[in-house]
Design a protein around this motif. Sequence first.
Motif, mmCIF file in Angstrom:
data_model
loop_
_atom_site.group_PDB
_atom_site.id
_atom_site.type_symbol
_atom_site.label_atom_id
_atom_site.label_comp_id
_atom_site.label_asym_id
_atom_site.label_seq_id
_atom_site.Cartn_x
_atom_site.Cartn_y
_atom_site.Cartn_z
ATOM 1 N N ARG A 162 0.830 -1.203 0.000
ATOM 2 C CA ARG A 162 0.000 0.000 0.000
ATOM 3 C C ARG A 162 0.868 1.257 0.000
ATOM 4 N NH1 ARG A 162 -4.508 2.327 -1.752
ATOM 5 N NH2 ARG A 162 -5.304 3.924 -0.326
ATOM 6 N N ASN A 163 1.934 1.268 0.790
ATOM 7 C CA ASN A 163 2.843 2.407 0.823
ATOM 8 C C ASN A 163 3.509 2.629 -0.532
ATOM 9 O OD1 ASN A 163 2.289 2.939 3.503
ATOM 10 N ND2 ASN A 163 4.013 1.752 4.273
ATOM 11 N N LEU B 278 1.077 4.456 -2.719
ATOM 12 C CA LEU B 278 0.970 5.869 -2.350
ATOM 13 C C LEU B 278 2.172 6.669 -2.838
ATOM 14 C CD1 LEU B 278 -0.390 5.549 1.321
ATOM 15 C CD2 LEU B 278 -1.684 6.065 -0.757
ATOM 16 N N GLU B 279 3.345 6.070 -2.805
ATOM 17 C CA GLU B 279 4.562 6.757 -3.228
ATOM 18 C C GLU B 279 4.569 7.041 -4.729
ATOM 19 O OE1 GLU B 279 7.736 4.297 -1.923
ATOM 20 O OE2 GLU B 279 7.495 4.810 0.204
ATOM 21 N N ARG C 96 1.962 7.998 -6.547
ATOM 22 C CA ARG C 96 0.926 8.933 -6.965
ATOM 23 C C ARG C 96 1.534 10.201 -7.559
ATOM 24 N NH1 ARG C 96 -2.304 9.833 -1.531
ATOM 25 N NH2 ARG C 96 -0.132 10.136 -0.909
ATOM 26 N N ASP D 124 -4.130 13.591 3.993
ATOM 27 C CA ASP D 124 -3.628 12.559 3.099
ATOM 28 C C ASP D 124 -3.303 11.292 3.898
ATOM 29 O OD1 ASP D 124 -2.276 11.045 1.180
ATOM 30 O OD2 ASP D 124 -0.489 12.327 1.206
ATOM 31 N N GLU D 125 -3.675 10.162 3.345
ATOM 32 C CA GLU D 125 -3.391 8.883 3.999
ATOM 33 C C GLU D 125 -1.903 8.703 4.269
ATOM 34 O OE1 GLU D 125 -3.940 4.091 3.041
ATOM 35 O OE2 GLU D 125 -4.691 5.603 1.636
ATOM 36 N N ALA D 126 -1.062 9.146 3.335
ATOM 37 C CA ALA D 126 0.381 8.979 3.496
ATOM 38 C C ALA D 126 0.948 9.846 4.611
ATOM 39 C CB ALA D 126 1.095 9.309 2.182
ATOM 40 N N ALA D 127 0.170 10.844 5.043
ATOM 41 C CA ALA D 127 0.607 11.735 6.125
ATOM 42 C C ALA D 127 -0.108 11.411 7.431
ATOM 43 C CB ALA D 127 0.356 13.186 5.736
ATOM 44 N N ASP E 261 -7.595 6.043 5.278
ATOM 45 C CA ASP E 261 -7.743 5.438 3.962
ATOM 46 C C ASP E 261 -9.116 5.872 3.447
ATOM 47 O OD1 ASP E 261 -8.419 3.818 1.818
ATOM 48 O OD2 ASP E 261 -7.644 1.985 2.714
#
Length: 202
Positions: A4-5, A8-9, A11, A93-96, A100
Amino acid sequence: MVERNAVLERRRSPLQRLSAELVAGSGTQVSLREIPFLAQIGLRAEPGSPSAVALEWALTGALPGGVGDVTELSEDRHVLWLGPDEFLLIAPDEAAGGPDPARLTAELSTALGGLPGQVVELSANRTTLELRGPRAQEVLDKSCRLDLDLVSFPAGSALVTVLGTVNVILWRVEPDNWRILPRASFAVHTARWLLDGMREFV
């Protein structure tokens, strides 16, 4: 989670290719940057109805009560009023560290159950531009027909309007801090429109 990470990276935001232009066009009087990938969930429910109550229970906070209202659910989660029965939930943001969006949408849909209403994941629909600084309102005044005076459009308000020729959501977070949400397909046009309006102040 690692997979999943990795997704996200990879995008790419609607304004990623303009990042250097945004920096070059900003200054101490007014600056412009993109805040990409915010979670955005569209909500539809008639205020005061069982549907609204169900969503408010799941959100652990009230839906906005009127035109321009913004409900602060927490420091980084807000619900904006878009229409009499239409709202937009915005989260980080999900990455921050944000939620989800797909999972949050599913949770809110489950809370709504079979009641009338709607929960739709809209995160890819719009990006977010942050325009801030003591000259920010003057830049917006050139292209927006709303009365943006602090008395008429106080901090903590948001409205759907037209900026130049583009439909946007205009959200005044603080007196000199605005968030502008155009459709992703109009993001480049909106950013360059604002940069042009900023030239005299930079």
